[in-house]
Design a protein around this motif. Structure first.
Motif, PDB file in Angstrom:
ATOM      1  N   ARG B  63      -0.059 -10.193  16.053  1.00 28.74           N
ATOM      2  CA  ARG B  63      -0.047  -9.919  17.332  1.00 28.74           C
ATOM      3  C   ARG B  63      -1.265 -10.621  18.159  1.00 28.74           C
ATOM      4  N   PRO B  64      -0.720 -11.327  19.178  1.00 30.89           N
ATOM      5  CA  PRO B  64      -1.889 -11.582  20.067  1.00 30.89           C
ATOM      6  C   PRO B  64      -2.549 -10.557  20.902  1.00 30.89           C
ATOM      7  N   THR B  65      -4.006 -10.721  20.904  1.00 31.05           N
ATOM      8  CA  THR B  65      -4.906  -9.811  21.464  1.00 31.05           C
ATOM      9  C   THR B  65      -4.396  -9.697  23.058  1.00 31.05           C
ATOM     10  N   ARG B  66      -4.339 -10.966  23.450  1.00 28.01           N
ATOM     11  CA  ARG B  66      -3.728 -11.042  24.867  1.00 28.01           C
ATOM     12  C   ARG B  66      -2.665 -12.254  25.067  1.00 28.01           C
ATOM     13  N   GLY B  67      -2.070 -12.427  26.250  1.00 24.41           N
ATOM     14  CA  GLY B  67      -1.053 -13.566  26.203  1.00 24.41           C
ATOM     15  C   GLY B  67       0.429 -13.378  26.087  1.00 24.41           C
ATOM     16  N   THR B  68       0.947 -14.311  26.648  1.00 26.13           N
ATOM     17  CA  THR B  68       2.607 -14.063  26.961  1.00 26.13           C
ATOM     18  C   THR B  68       3.229 -15.109  26.119  1.00 26.13           C
ATOM     19  N   ILE B  69       4.445 -14.773  25.684  1.00 26.80           N
ATOM     20  CA  ILE B  69       5.387 -15.797  25.110  1.00 26.80           C
ATOM     21  C   ILE B  69       6.758 -15.760  25.764  1.00 26.80           C
ATOM     22  N   THR B  70       7.150 -17.085  26.328  1.00 26.16           N
ATOM     23  CA  THR B  70       8.429 -16.729  26.981  1.00 26.16           C
ATOM     24  C   THR B  70       9.212 -17.983  26.028  1.00 26.16           C
ATOM     25  N   LEU B  71      10.556 -17.380  25.800  1.00 31.13           N
ATOM     26  CA  LEU B  71      11.420 -18.110  24.836  1.00 31.13           C
ATOM     27  C   LEU B  71      12.497 -18.288  25.681  1.00 31.13           C
ATOM     28  N   ASN B  72      13.149 -19.581  26.020  1.00 28.93           N
ATOM     29  CA  ASN B  72      14.305 -19.840  26.939  1.00 28.93           C
ATOM     30  C   ASN B  72      14.284 -19.183  28.162  1.00 28.93           C
ATOM     31  N   SER B  73      13.039 -19.058  28.703  1.00 32.36           N
ATOM     32  CA  SER B  73      12.711 -18.571  30.127  1.00 32.36           C
ATOM     33  C   SER B  73      12.885 -16.761  30.081  1.00 32.36           C
ATOM     34  N   GLU B  74      12.700 -16.406  28.844  1.00 26.61           N
ATOM     35  CA  GLU B  74      12.701 -14.825  28.847  1.00 26.61           C
ATOM     36  C   GLU B  74      11.214 -14.499  27.969  1.00 26.61           C
ATOM     37  N   ARG B  75      10.667 -13.336  28.487  1.00 24.12           N
ATOM     38  CA  ARG B  75       9.610 -12.774  27.973  1.00 24.12           C
ATOM     39  C   ARG B  75       9.846 -12.117  26.767  1.00 24.12           C
ATOM     40  N   VAL B  76       9.360 -12.518  25.489  1.00 25.76           N
ATOM     41  CA  VAL B  76       9.573 -12.112  24.255  1.00 25.76           C
ATOM     42  C   VAL B  76       8.150 -11.413  23.657  1.00 25.76           C
ATOM     43  N   GLU B  77       8.620 -10.379  22.911  1.00 23.76           N
ATOM     44  CA  GLU B  77       7.620  -9.877  22.088  1.00 23.76           C
ATOM     45  C   GLU B  77       7.787  -9.983  20.610  1.00 23.76           C
ATOM     46  N   ILE B  78       7.062 -10.769  19.901  1.00 25.18           N
ATOM     47  CA  ILE B  78       7.285 -11.078  18.351  1.00 25.18           C
ATOM     48  C   ILE B  78       6.552 -10.183  17.588  1.00 25.18           C
ATOM     49  N   SER B  79       6.756  -9.067  17.270  1.00 20.58           N
ATOM     50  CA  SER B  79       6.020  -8.068  16.756  1.00 20.58           C
ATOM     51  C   SER B  79       5.878  -8.061  15.361  1.00 20.58           C
ATOM     52  N   ASN B  80       7.113  -8.790  14.689  1.00 16.10           N
ATOM     53  CA  ASN B  80       6.859  -9.109  13.245  1.00 16.10           C
ATOM     54  C   ASN B  80       7.647 -10.073  12.719  1.00 16.10           C
ATOM     55  N   PRO B  81       7.338 -10.530  11.450  1.00 22.16           N
ATOM     56  CA  PRO B  81       8.146 -11.745  11.020  1.00 22.16           C
ATOM     57  C   PRO B  81       9.695 -11.693  11.117  1.00 22.16           C
ATOM     58  N   LEU B  82      10.235 -10.646  10.979  1.00 22.60           N
ATOM     59  CA  LEU B  82      11.795 -10.431  11.057  1.00 22.60           C
ATOM     60  C   LEU B  82      12.205 -10.534  12.521  1.00 22.60           C
ATOM     61  N   ALA B  83      11.525 -10.138  13.483  1.00 24.07           N
ATOM     62  CA  ALA B  83      11.694 -10.260  14.709  1.00 24.07           C
ATOM     63  C   ALA B  83      11.663 -11.897  15.020  1.00 24.07           C
ATOM     64  N   ALA B  84      10.737 -12.531  14.528  1.00 24.20           N
ATOM     65  CA  ALA B  84      10.958 -13.909  14.537  1.00 24.20           C
ATOM     66  C   ALA B  84      11.802 -14.848  14.154  1.00 24.20           C
ATOM     67  N   GLN B  85      12.299 -14.156  13.000  1.00 27.11           N
ATOM     68  CA  GLN B  85      13.380 -14.729  12.256  1.00 27.11           C
ATOM     69  C   GLN B  85      14.669 -14.725  13.305  1.00 27.11           C
ATOM     70  N   ARG B  86      14.925 -13.336  13.821  1.00 24.56           N
ATOM     71  CA  ARG B  86      16.094 -12.981  14.673  1.00 24.56           C
ATOM     72  C   ARG B  86      16.010 -14.116  15.923  1.00 24.56           C
ATOM     73  N   LEU B  87      14.793 -14.486  16.299  1.00 22.92           N
ATOM     74  CA  LEU B  87      14.661 -15.211  17.403  1.00 22.92           C
ATOM     75  C   LEU B  87      14.747 -16.711  17.114  1.00 22.92           C
ATOM     76  N   GLY B  88      15.116 -16.863  15.749  1.00 19.58           N
ATOM     77  CA  GLY B  88      15.156 -18.450  15.319  1.00 19.58           C
ATOM     78  C   GLY B  88      13.911 -19.148  15.147  1.00 19.58           C
ATOM     79  N   ILE B  89      13.047 -18.279  14.898  1.00 21.26           N
ATOM     80  CA  ILE B  89      11.544 -18.940  14.596  1.00 21.26           C
ATOM     81  C   ILE B  89      11.276 -18.936  13.041  1.00 21.26           C
TER      82      ILE B  89
END
Ligand SMILES: Nc1ncnc2c1ncn2[C@@H]1O[C@H](COP(=O)(O)OP(=O)(O)OP(=O)(O)O)[C@@H](O)[C@H]1O
Ligand SMILES: [Mg+2]
Lengths: 351, 511
Positions: B63-89
């Motif tokens: 998890r980043p200490t600070r910072g934001t990630i936007t995926l297809n102009s939507e804010r996302v929290e990528i909290s674990n590898p499974l979540a990333a997989q669901r987001l297509g990463i």
């Protein structure tokens, strides 16, 4: 740094950043802005700290239950009931750190004690009987070692097998009778004291210091951790993995026969069912002390503290008149909790 | 804001102000980056610059200490590898992490069966699927075999196949080519380009500039956790890139001059391990650097392992300084002053949870415990000297080595073996994951070792490395030695020709 995407020529950037560049790219720069972890964090993520906290908690609770608890000699006296297991647990700690396990020590205690008693009863001098008991321990440890190392079988399966086998042999050897009438000097080790401390407790403490120094300060001790962390890498680094593991299993046999002799002295008699179920208490001590069930981590200090914790809990429950069956439940819950806690602590420090 | 020369589309992912601290140490500082669909984006930087950490943040491992990630102009929290997989990463790790006891096929479908617990995967289906994927990658491996026996390159290919099996929009490849030979690399590049053309985004990490140049559209350069620049690859010269990466120009490696080559130090005679390698005979002389090239799976690592006693040969002889020796265990080899740096540092090299110090001194117990008891001061001093010599970047010497970046772990393993002061040094892909700055220094070190009379056997899949360093290059193909090329005659073509299996060579010759 540079604004995103401004097409700044590379040279401009470099000369602008000249000063910081020079320092930042120094190879060891990482160390300058990187203080080691604060000491409280290091302590907090050590499972022994948890054991110590539990120990202190148990003493406080115990002293509420009974005023006996404030009497140190009462605690020491009760602890002699556990010293044998505690001594074996020290050796078992090494085995578990190396990534193996040995569940047969309680049976080894029984069989070697039966050998001792039978040889003595057959009329041999007692020193010969003691020697025979150690020889038996050595043979049992070596047999475990051959199966685990020579035949590359999983130690958990092997030692469940030998747990049954050694106990069975003890029964065949000694039958259902209990052997006693040992000479006076041999019996009652728990009533002998040096400076008001019972001898078994002294033996345990001295053993803890020796094993602790071995594990923490010598090369073979360190290699036990390395083997438990990554056996393949250990082998590549020239560590004699098989030799060290074999040594540990044989050591278990010897320590178990020592524990068997202490028990024989304490009870002044030997039966085939000596120390039945003791392996669970031993594993519990090691686990409670924060040794990692998958190997590579753990300390003698942890096992040492956990042994005392167990003494306090067991004594406390006895004082509080909790029946033995319920005591088992408490032990089981403790074992599971300690495994979960240790796992969680190590998983945290991993990521 | 971004140089949009690569594409005019909206970014698929935008990262802003990404900062990461480990136990108070900042390893990424305010990193901004936009990633576009249909681009291959390279991350460059020295060892420990923060490339893997950045990738792991995108893939939900950290998890980043600070910072934001936007995926297809939507804010996302990528909290674990499974979540990333669901987001297509999908992240292909620097160190392949698989399930060694499961079969390759099972490893390939692992993680794809989630959400369909009731739908059983049949063996036949799985094997067929797996075979299809492996054919796509042009790899011939029996997918029913367990992962354990695979070479690191094949493991890497399985990881890549697994990523391809998922239809991710963003695929991050952390040094995928580090242990691949040019042939596999070419296959990989073909696939990556196809993925890009399908509109997916690929993040590609490598320490080889020529690969980045051949494959990537844009590059981002990291230095000490800062993003120093992002630009199209065309607008940066190699010199620019190196200066931005390491802040100084690179010194050229000069081949060692005028070394006198002495007696034979290591000799193999007819070494055979059926099914793996056959009839291997060669010599390495004192002061000589002998290369061992070939395709992945040619049996090079197996020969090295046999000599070092890890998996001894069934027949044949090994001679050290002309004397027949029996090496049944690495400890025998070390006693004979051999050293072996294995290719697979995660499995055969590091003790992940133990300190850097312990890792560096693992093969020289006598040096840290002359009296039988370990002397902390000795251990600390020896490790410190090596950390400086190899410029290992770390927070503390007592830190677990698993917390170091991949390249820095590799340096620590090299340091471990240099400490043994070997007379014969077998190096299996020693520069895997090492950045170009340190690589040049490392080459110098190897040259100096040879100049002082050490015999060196260098296994490498990097042809330029073999050509630059070696006095002689042996080539293996399908478990046999197929060439012994002198320095003067060595060319990339000559090596590749000898490396290609005979069967294929004939077919190609006919075609
Ligand atoms: N789990 C961790 N705990 C503490 N520090 C870490 C951890 N992971 C990475 N670091 C530190 O973060 C820094 C960046 O590491 P990272 O792995 O991202 O480097 P990298 O650019 O991928 O290097 P390489 O080219 O060697 O792979 C390093 O200094 C490393 O020691
Ligand atoms: Mg990395």
């Amino acid at each position: 740094m540079t604004p995103v995407g401004s097409p700044k020529p590379v040279d401009a950037l470099d000369s602008a950043g000249q000063q910081p560049t020079a320092t930042v790219s120094a190879p060891q720069s990482g160390r300058e802005f990187a203080p080691a972890r604060p000491i409280w964090q290091v302590l907090l993520i050590r499972p022994e700290t948890v054991t110590l906290a539990l120990l202190i908690g148990a003493i406080i609770v115990g002293s509420q239950l009974s005023r006996f608890f404030l009497d140190i000699s009462y605690i020491l006296e009760s602890s002699t009931l556990y010293s044998e297991y505690s001594i074996v647990a020290l050796m078992l700690t090494l085995v578990i750190i190396s990534g193996e396990i040995d569940l047969s020590p309680a049976s080894m205690m029984a069989l070697s004690a039966c050998v001792f008693a039978s040889v003595f009863q057959a009329g041999a001098p007692i020193w010969l009987a003691i020697l025979a008991s150690f020889a038996c321990g050595l043979a049992m440890g070596a047999f475990n070692a051959i199966l685990v190392i020579g035949f590359r079988l999983p130690s958990i399966i092997v030692t469940i097998g030998t747990l049954t086998l050694y106990r069975g042999l003890a029964q065949v050897l000694a039958g259902d009778r209990s052997i006693s009438h040992f000479p006076d000097w041999f019996v009652g080790i728990d009533y002998r004291e040096i400076l008001d401390v019972p001898v078994p407790v002294i033996l345990f403490t001295v053993a803890a210091i020796i094993v602790g120094l071995f594990l923490g300060m010598t090369i073979p001790g360190r290699q036990i951790y390395q083997i438990g962390t990554n056996e393949i890498a250990a082998r590549h680094a020239g560590i004699r993995v098989q030799r060290i593991k074999a040594g540990l299993f044989v050591g278990m046999g010897l320590v178990a026969s020592l524990a068997g002799l202490i028990t024989a002295s304490r009870l002044a008699s030997v039966r085939y069912d000596m120390a039945t179920g003791g392996e669970l208490q031993m594993v519990l001590m090691v686990m409670l002390g924060g040794t990692y069930i998958f190997g590579g981590r753990g300390t003698i200090l942890g096992t040492f503290l956990a042994s005392w914790l167990l003494v306090i809990i067991a004594t406390g429950m006895t004082v509080a008149n909790i029946v033995v069956t319920s005591q088992l439940i408490v032990m089981g819950v403790l074992l599971i909790t300690s495994i979960i806690a240790t796992n969680a602590i190590y998983a945290r420090s991993q990521r | 804001m971004q140089p949009v020369s690569a594409t005019d589309k909206a970014p698929m992912m935008s990262l802003r102000g990404i900062t990461k601290q480990f136990a108070g140490v900042e390893v990424l500082r305010d990193v901004d980056l936009d990633l576009y669909p249909g681009e291959i984006h390279a991350l460059l930087g020295e060892n420990g610059a923060g490339k893997s950490t950045f990738s792991k943040i995108i893939a939900g491992v950290h998890r980043p200490t600070r910072g934001t990630i936007t995926l297809n102009s939507e804010r996302v929290e990528i909290s674990n590898p499974l979540a990333a997989q669901r987001l297509g990463i999908t992240l292909i790790h620097q160190e392949p992490i698989s399930f060694p006891d499961l079969s390759i096929a099972e490893n390939l479908v692992m993680g794809r069966t989630e959400g369909s617990l009731l739908k059983r995967v049949t063996w036949g289906e799985m094997t067929r699927d797996a075979n299809r994927l492996m054919n796509l990658l042009d790899i011939r491996i029996d997918v029913t075999k367990p992962m354990r026996g695979l070479s690191i390159a094949d493991q890497q290919m399985v990881e890549i196949a697994r990523a391809l099996a998922s239809d991710s929009r963003l695929i991050i490849m952390d040094e995928p080519t580090a242990s691949l030979t040019p042939k596999e690399t070419a296959i990989l590049f073909r696939i990556v380009r196809r993925l890009r053309d399908e509109g997916r985004t690929i993040i590609f990490i490598s320490h080889r500039l020529e690969e980045v140049r051949a494959l990537c559209d844009r590059v981002t350069i990291f230095r000490d956790g800062n993003r120093v620049t992002t630009d199209t690859i065309q607008s940066l010269t190699d010199t620019d890139i190196i200066r931005l990466m390491i802040g100084r120009p690179l010194q050229d490696y000069m081949h060692k001059q005028g070394t006198t080559i002495g007696d034979v130090a290591l000799e193999a005679r007819n070494l055979t391990l059926p099914g793996t390698f056959e009839d291997i005979s060669f010599t390495v002389r004192k002061g000589e650097i002998v290369g061992l090239g070939g395709l992945v799976g040619a049996g090079r690592t197996d020969v090295a392992k046999a000599i070092f006693g890890i998996a001894p040969a069934q027949s044949g002889r090994v001679l050290i300084n002309g004397q027949d020796v029996q090496i049944r265990d690495p400890s025998d080899a070390i006693a004979l002053k051999l050293a072996f740096v294995p290719e697979d540092r995660a499995i055969a090299g590091i003790f992940r949870s133990l300190s850097v110090e312990q890792n560096i001194t693992a093969a020289v117990p006598d040096q840290i415990a002359p009296s039988g008891f370990i002397r902390r001061s000795l251990e600390k001093g020896i490790a410190e000297a090596q950390v400086t010599r190899m410029s290992i970047r770390l927070a503390s010497q007592r830190q677990p080595i698993g917390e170091l970046s991949g390249g820095n772990q590799q340096k620590a393993i090299l340091a471990r073996w240099l400490l043994t002061d070997p007379e014969v040094l077998i190096l299996d892909e020693p520069t895997r994951g090492i950045d170009i700055g340190v690589k040049a220094e490392f080459y110098d070190m190897i040259g100096a070792l040879a100049a002082s009379g050490r015999a060196i056997l260098l296994i490498s899949s990097e042809l330029p490395e073999l050509l630059a360093l070696c006095d002689r290059i042996l080539v293996m193909s399908e478990g046999r030695l197929t060439a012994n090329i002198l320095r003067a005659e060595a060319t990339q073509e000559a090596i590749m020709f000898a490396a290609v299996p005979k069967t294929t060579r004939q077919i190609e010759g006919v075609a």
